[in-house]
Structures are given as C-alpha cells and as structure tokens.
Design a protein around this motif. Structure first.
Motif, short mmCIF file in Angstrom:
data_model
loop_
_atom_site.label_atom_id
_atom_site.label_comp_id
_atom_site.label_asym_id
_atom_site.label_seq_id
_atom_site.Cartn_x
_atom_site.Cartn_y
_atom_site.Cartn_z
N LYS A 6 0.83 -1.21 0.00
CA LYS A 6 0.00 0.00 0.00
C LYS A 6 0.86 1.25 0.00
N SER A 7 0.47 2.16 -0.91
CA SER A 7 1.22 3.41 -0.99
C SER A 7 0.93 4.27 0.21
N SER A 8 1.86 4.34 1.11
CA SER A 8 1.63 5.11 2.32
C SER A 8 2.97 5.37 2.98
N PRO A 9 3.78 6.22 2.38
CA PRO A 9 5.13 6.39 2.86
C PRO A 9 5.16 6.74 4.34
N ASN A 10 5.83 5.92 5.07
CA ASN A 10 5.86 6.08 6.51
C ASN A 10 7.04 6.94 6.91
N ARG A 207 -2.34 14.31 0.43
CA ARG A 207 -3.03 13.02 0.23
C ARG A 207 -4.09 12.80 1.31
N ALA A 208 -3.80 13.29 2.51
CA ALA A 208 -4.79 13.18 3.58
C ALA A 208 -6.03 13.99 3.22
N GLU A 211 -8.23 12.27 0.85
CA GLU A 211 -9.02 11.21 1.44
C GLU A 211 -10.18 11.74 2.28
N ARG A 346 3.40 -5.15 5.25
CA ARG A 346 3.66 -3.97 6.08
C ARG A 346 3.27 -4.30 7.51
N THR A 347 4.05 -5.05 8.19
CA THR A 347 3.79 -5.49 9.58
C THR A 347 2.31 -5.83 9.78
N SER A 348 1.64 -5.15 10.71
CA SER A 348 0.28 -5.56 11.03
C SER A 348 -0.74 -4.96 10.07
N GLY A 349 -0.30 -4.08 9.23
CA GLY A 349 -1.27 -3.36 8.39
C GLY A 349 -1.46 -3.98 7.03
N ASN A 351 -3.52 -6.08 5.96
CA ASN A 351 -4.85 -6.54 5.58
C ASN A 351 -5.63 -5.50 4.77
N GLY A 352 -5.02 -4.40 4.41
CA GLY A 352 -5.74 -3.33 3.72
C GLY A 352 -5.93 -3.54 2.32
#
Lengths: 352, 243
Positions: A6-10, A207-208, A211, A346-349, A351-352
């Motif tokens: 998922k595109s979501s630069p951390n 981007r926020a 959304e 991406r670790t716990s995320g 499932n998106g």
C-alpha cells in the motif's frame, strides 16, 4: 511474495526500506533505455517518445495523484515548455525567418538546449504559480473544468500570437538534443522529483486532504496552499516534458498540444493507477508499448506464412477498449494504488 | 477562570433555513461544557460555526483576544480550536502513526510532537499495537480514540467533540468519557455535543440544552436535576413519564 505494498510512505519508518520503490522504478527505466539502445533507430525514437510521455505522466501524477483533483492542463504546460525552449534555443537566423516580429531581447537569445529545456520547465511553473493561486481554491469537477479551460486558452493564445509563437505555422530548426541517454536521464530525474515530493510532509497532508477534506481541515491542513505547491511542481516537470518533446521532433507546432495529448497522458495515468508513482510509470510504459504494438499491427506483421494486419483505426478502438476494461475491472489501475516494494507485507497493516 | 471562547449573538443560516439563532455561549479555561439536544436542534451547526466550517454565520465570536469571524478553519486550529467532527473522520488509507503525525501538522516543535505521539501510543495500547496498521481497519471505538488523540496533538486550548459516543458500544463510550476526563486534567477546555445526557452530566461543569436553534436551558448538572427526569421533560423519551 507480495511485490506491491500500500502506498503510504511512513515518515517515521526505516529509511532504507523507503527507498526501495524509487530504486525499483529507476531500474525499470534504465532497463528500458538499455534494451532500446540495442534496437534500430526507428525503435529508439519510439522509446524516447515513450520516456518523454513518462516524464509528462509523472508530472501529471505529482498533482493529480497527491491532490485527487483531475487536471487537463498537461498539454498546456507542455506547449509552454516547448515554445519556451524553441524561442530561446533556435539560431537567430532561423528565428528571423520564422519569427520576424519577435521582440529583440528574445531574438538575440541562443541558449544551449539543456538551458532551454530547464527554462521551459520554469516558465510552465511560473504560469502555473500565477494561475494556480485562484484555481486551487476550486475542488472536484469545477477544478477539472478550470484546468480544461486553461488548456484551451493556452492553445488559442499560442495559436494566434504570431509575433512570438508563429501562430499556426510550425517552428523548425531546433537542436535534436534528446537522444536515448538524455531521455532516460530526464525520466529518472522526473521520478526522483516526484518521489522526493511524495515523501514530504506537505504531500502527506495533501493526500490526507484527498481522502478526507473534513478531517484535513480539522487537523489544520492548509489544503489550498499544498495543492498549489503540487500544481507548480507538476507544471515544472510537465513543462520539461514539452521541451524534451520539442528537442526530439526538432519542430514545434501548436496542433501537437491539444486534446489528444492531454487525454493520452490522462489515460496513461489512469491505466497505471493515479494513486502511486509506480502507477504513473507503469501506465506510461504500458500504453506506449500497446500503442506501438497496435501501430505495427495496423501496418501488418508477417507471422509464419500469414501477414497479420488489422484495419486502420482499429488500434484506437482497442486502446479505448483497454481503458474501459481497466476502469471496469481494476479502477485503481495496474499498480492498484501501490508502490513497488518487494517486501512481504507492512507489519500488522497488511490486511488493507 | 478567564474566558476562553466568547460567542455572542451567533446565528447560522443555510439559505432559507435558520439552523441556530442568536446564541450566546461562554467557555472558560479548563471548563467542560456539554451541549445537548435532539436531532436537528443545531448542535453540529454551532460547533461547526465555532470551528469555521459553515458559511452564513453572523454575530460575534472571540477566542482569547482574537475575533474568529473570517478566520479559516485551518487557521482556527492554529489559534487553539480543535474539532473532532461527527462520524470519526480517520484518514482510513493511512497508518495509525501517520494519522497522529497529521494531527501535528500545525506544530513547529516536531521533536516534541514525535515524543507526544509515542506517549499517546503508550496511553492507548491498542493504537500502539497497530501503529503501522491502516486506521480504516480499526474498530469504531479505536478510531474514536485515534481521532481524539490526533486532535490533541494540535495542542488545542479548546477541544470540541461532536457526538463522540454515536454508534459506539456502552463500554467503549465509557472509555471515550474517561478520555475526556483525562483531557480536562491537562487543562484543556472541552465542548462536548451529545444527544443523550447521562454521561455528559458526569463530566460537565456547565450544560446547555439546545432546541430549535436556541438555548432553551442552561446550568450546572446539579441545577438541571436528575438526568432521567430532565430527559423526560425535554425530549419525552423516558418510559415512566409516557402515558
């Protein structure tokens, strides 16, 4: 293995991991460039054009992908870039033939192509900065229509400004500066600019706001300002694409920068997926490849004893059909709004 | 206690519809004020007017010493007014960590902000556990905690919560109200909007009842009397009164 995440630069994540999407895209572009360098001159030209489209689509992505606002202004910014470099790089004696009424301070300019290309980007950015100030207050469909008007206005002005652009006549004699290495480098440059921007705090905010505008305003995000920044940066990259286009063709005519170009670039972005940089790159390359295959088929390709040939015009229909199928079955585009990461999840995320 | 927010003669009009009419409201520093009333009473219009999200407002609003009319919503956040809008607006495609980070957009002291984010992640273990998970995947209660934490990261002086318990299980609502008590302990003023009264009465210093766009009753919870009877009198919802 899941190649796409998922595109979501951390921003607070592992720095090295965050560079993987960028490196992957650069590798792809370099491979395309290297592969093309082994091909015939005609083929090389097609690949150079594809890479220029890639620059323009990445430019379009910087604004559309991050803000979620549609823009039809691509061909306007490309026209600005192309005409700027033409006017400042053409030999003065050529200019006195094609543009006899050009103001003197422009007529004496004889810049090297690279300077002209960069100036083309800056001019596009400058005009975007001025026009973007009121435009970025608009949202949704009205913003889209406003950018469409911008494109039409630039087309009409450039098509009639005889003393500076030559109006409907073509400008000729530009240096054929853009070869495969240059096109590859500029494509990489565009990707790097888009990547650095999308990793920035401002892009995250933009981007926020795409959304959830309500939550964005509630968090104190200045949507208009961040949209404007993206719009100006987007125009810069798109303007450079236009200038590159001029130095590939060697000629500039206003007819090249109108509806069909804008829609081709938008189609590339939508097919690839407008919500990730990988989507922009993949879309530009995929549609260029498809277009080339269809073009060859329209000319006729000998396969075994048959001569495979599709009727002229069928290519456009197939192209439109592909766009339709993508919109129906993969609305987020080929990349599905993800970047290339080559990691499991991406670790716990995940499932998106 | 000095005045934090001073609203005078505030009206909001959506075309022909008068949402709220000539409202006066004062919130002091550190005070918890509850705004209750039935659907369509104008509660959301009032908090959104204070947050700057609605057009067509008239009257006077002062926050500390700054007049609010004409100030954009995002700049009111900078003045110290944070709204948690109705309906749990998390950035669902972003991670928990990014959501919190986005709450701190107005902050200049980024190092301090990062530290506070870590503190929040410890304070809410469920968020800490899913820090890299997508906010859209959290449950309703977790999302509400996240949104409140995000609003607090903007360092508000006044936190407004629009129906924070809407659609949450009673146990989760308890957690949300524990959080509101915690917010008050930090010295932050709270304006909480609810349809139901019981829980508001537990935390509020001052209660205003809004009906048809006007404040029909104000007072401390004690002055308002027993919550159930109060509810019955104002909304006609209690079984014992119904004939």
């Amino acid at each position: 293995m899941d190649l796409l995440a998922k595109s979501s630069p951390n921003r607070i994540g592992d720095r090295r991991k965050r560079l993987i999407p960028l490196v992957s895209l650069i590798v792809i572009v370099v491979l395309v460039g290297l592969a093309a360098s082994q091909g015939a001159i005609v083929m090389q030209r097609r690949v150079i054009l594809a890479l220029i489209y890639l620059v323009a689509v990445v430019g379009l992505y910087i604004f559309v992908g991050n803000s979620g606002v549609l823009s039809f202004a691509s061909s306007a910014f490309m026209a600005i870039g192309a005409y700027t470099t033409a006017i400042v790089t053409m030999a003065p004696n050529m200019k006195s033939t094609f543009l006899p009424d050009l103001p003197a301070f422009l007529a004496i300019q004889h810049m090297p192509p690279l300077a002209g290309i960069m100036l083309g980007g800056f001019m596009a950015a400058l005009i975007a900065a001025v026009i973007g100030a009121p435009l970025m207050r608009l949202s949704g469909i009205s913003a889209g229509i406003a950018t469409l008007s911008l494109m039409v206005i630039v087309y009409i002005v450039f098509g009639n400004w005889d003393s500076v652009t030559g109006g409907q006549r073509s400008l000729m004699g530009l240096v054929g500066y853009v070869k495969l290495p240059q096109a590859t480098l500029f494509a990489i440059g565009a990707i790097v600019i888009a990547f650095i921007y999308q990793e920035s705090r401002g892009a995250l905010m933009l981007r926020a706001s795409r959304e959830d505008p309500v939550a964005a305003a509630a968090s104190g995000i200045r949507i208009t300002r961040h949209r404007w920044i993206a719009f100006v940066l987007s125009a810069f990259v798109t303007g450079i694409a236009g200038a590159l286009f001029a130095h590939l063709q060697g000629t500039v005519r206003i007819e090249s920068f109108y509806l069909s170009l804008t829609f081709l670039l938008l189609a590339m972005l939508i097919v690839g997926g407008s919500q990730s940089l990988a989507g922009a790159v993949m879309g530009a390359l995929a549609l260029s490849l498809l277009g080339e295959i269809l073009r060859q088929l329209e000319r006729g390709v000998p396969i075994l004893q048959f001569d495979l040939k599709i009727p002229g015009g069928l290519g456009d229909i197939v192209m439109a059909l592909c766009l339709l199928l993508i919109l129906m079955f993969r609305p987020l585009g080929l990349a599905g709004g993800r970047e290339l990461t080559f990691s499991r999840n991406r670790t716990s995320g995940d499932n998106g | 206690m000095s005045d934090l927010l001073n609203v005078q003669n505030l009206s909001v009009r959506y075309g022909a519809i008068q949402a709220i009419e000539n409202i006066d409201l004062t919130i002091s520093e550190g005070q918890v004020v509850a705004l209750i009333g039935p659907n369509g009473a104008g509660k959301s219009s009032l908090v959104n007017a204070i947050a700057g999200n609605v057009r067509g407002t008239s009257g006077d609003m002062t926050f500390l010493t700054s007049p609010l009319l004409g100030v954009k919503p995002e700049d009111r956040v900078r003045l110290g007014i944070s709204l948690v809008p109705e309906g749990r607006h998390v950035f669902s495609g972003f991670s928990v960590l990014e959501n919190l980070w986005l709450g701190a957009t107005t902050r200049k002291d980024r190092v301090q902000a990062r530290q506070e984010i870590e503190e929040f992640l410890e304070l809410f273990p469920i968020l800490g556990k899913r820090r890299d998970g997508l906010a859209g995947m959290l449950s309703g209660g977790e999302q509400q905690q996240l949104v409140i934490a995000r609003a607090l990261l903007a360092k508000p002086k006044l936190l407004m919560l629009d129906e924070p318990s809407l659609g949450l299980a009673p146990l989760v609502v308890d957690q949300v109200y524990d959080l509101i008590r915690d917010v008050r302990k930090r010295g932050i003023s709270v304006l909480v909007v609810e349809q139901s009264t019981a829980r508001c009465f537990e935390v509020a210093d001052q209660v205003h009842v809004l009906n048809h766009g006007k404040i029909s009753m104000s007072g401390t919870p004690a002055e308002m009397g027993d919550a159930a009877r109060f509810e019955a009198a104002y909304f006609g919802v209690s079984g014992e009164i119904r004939t």
